[in-house]
Design a protein around this motif. Structure first.
Motif, short mmCIF file in Angstrom:
data_model
loop_
_atom_site.label_atom_id
_atom_site.label_comp_id
_atom_site.label_asym_id
_atom_site.label_seq_id
_atom_site.Cartn_x
_atom_site.Cartn_y
_atom_site.Cartn_z
N ILE A 176 0.84 -1.20 0.00
CA ILE A 176 0.00 0.00 0.00
C ILE A 176 0.87 1.25 0.00
N ILE A 177 1.92 1.23 0.80
CA ILE A 177 2.85 2.36 0.85
C ILE A 177 4.23 1.86 0.46
N GLY A 178 5.09 2.81 0.10
CA GLY A 178 6.45 2.46 -0.27
C GLY A 178 7.38 3.61 0.05
N LEU A 179 8.64 3.38 -0.23
CA LEU A 179 9.68 4.37 0.01
C LEU A 179 9.89 5.17 -1.27
N GLY A 180 9.61 6.46 -1.20
CA GLY A 180 9.81 7.32 -2.35
C GLY A 180 11.29 7.53 -2.63
N TYR A 181 11.58 7.97 -3.83
CA TYR A 181 12.95 8.20 -4.25
C TYR A 181 13.67 9.17 -3.32
N ASP A 182 12.92 10.12 -2.76
CA ASP A 182 13.50 11.13 -1.89
C ASP A 182 13.60 10.68 -0.43
N GLY A 183 13.25 9.42 -0.17
CA GLY A 183 13.33 8.89 1.18
C GLY A 183 12.07 9.09 2.00
N MET A 184 11.09 9.72 1.41
CA MET A 184 9.83 9.93 2.12
C MET A 184 8.89 8.75 1.85
N VAL A 185 7.98 8.51 2.78
CA VAL A 185 7.01 7.44 2.64
C VAL A 185 5.86 7.96 1.78
N LYS A 186 5.43 7.15 0.83
CA LYS A 186 4.36 7.58 -0.08
C LYS A 186 3.29 6.51 -0.18
N LEU A 187 2.06 6.96 -0.38
CA LEU A 187 0.95 6.05 -0.66
C LEU A 187 1.16 5.57 -2.09
N ARG A 188 1.31 4.27 -2.26
CA ARG A 188 1.61 3.71 -3.56
C ARG A 188 0.35 3.18 -4.24
N ASP A 189 -0.47 2.48 -3.48
CA ASP A 189 -1.68 1.88 -4.04
C ASP A 189 -2.75 1.84 -2.96
N GLY A 190 -3.58 2.84 -2.94
CA GLY A 190 -4.64 2.89 -1.94
C GLY A 190 -5.96 2.32 -2.43
N SER A 191 -5.97 1.72 -3.61
CA SER A 191 -7.23 1.25 -4.21
C SER A 191 -7.88 0.12 -3.42
N ARG A 192 -7.10 -0.66 -2.67
CA ARG A 192 -7.66 -1.79 -1.93
C ARG A 192 -8.07 -1.43 -0.51
N LEU A 193 -7.92 -0.16 -0.17
CA LEU A 193 -8.21 0.25 1.20
C LEU A 193 -9.65 0.75 1.35
N THR A 194 -10.23 0.45 2.50
CA THR A 194 -11.49 1.08 2.85
C THR A 194 -11.17 2.52 3.25
N LEU A 195 -12.19 3.34 3.35
CA LEU A 195 -11.96 4.73 3.73
C LEU A 195 -11.25 4.84 5.09
N PRO A 196 -11.69 4.11 6.11
CA PRO A 196 -10.97 4.22 7.39
C PRO A 196 -9.51 3.74 7.30
N GLN A 197 -9.25 2.70 6.52
CA GLN A 197 -7.87 2.22 6.36
C GLN A 197 -7.02 3.26 5.64
#
Length: 140
Positions: free
Chosen positions: A55-76
């Protein structure tokens, strides 16, 4: 005239080169570094759940990024976004604290490069990392 000669002498000195990222000590124990590392460590176990499923990954700049939120419910999704919103400022604070603890703001680029390299090395196999072009791939 003396001031002019002094200024001329100072200008002729070679400029100090910025240290390379391999010269940055990422393990210094200054109070700001310790505080930020503690904050990051407390959040790590909650982030792992999202790293492991991609769902999340490590961005090129070292920051954490949401990679694929399509499988998440709204609360998740809200939980993931809240974690990211808390994680990234702490990551920037850590880099700033590392630079300050070793000489000041001029060392920030080297500290960032060294810390991003360490985060990439610490990332587990199968977790997602972004390359310089914005493409995602799983760490081998």
């Amino acid at each position: 005239m003396k001031r002019f000669l002094l200024l001329l002498a100072l200008l002729s000195l070679p400029a100090a080169a910025a240290p390379a990222s391999d010269q940055i000590n990422l393990d210094i124990g200054t109070p700001p570094v310790v505080v930020v590392k503690h904050s990051l460590a407390q959040r790590a176990s909650r982030l792992v759940r999202f790293y492991e499923v991609g769902i999340i990954g490590l961005g090129y700049d070292g920051m954490v990024k949401l990679r694929d939120g399509s499988r998440l419910t709204l609360p998740q999704r809200q939980i993931a976004e809240k974690l990211i919103d808390n994680e990234n400022p702490d990551r920037n604070s850590l880099i700033y604290a590392l630079a300050e603890g070793q000489g000041g703001k001029a060392l920030e680029p080297a500290a960032r490069e060294a810390q991003v390299k360490r985060w990439k090395e610490q990332f587990h196999s199968g977790w997602w990392i972004e390359d310089a072009k914005g493409n995602w791939s799983q760490k081998p």
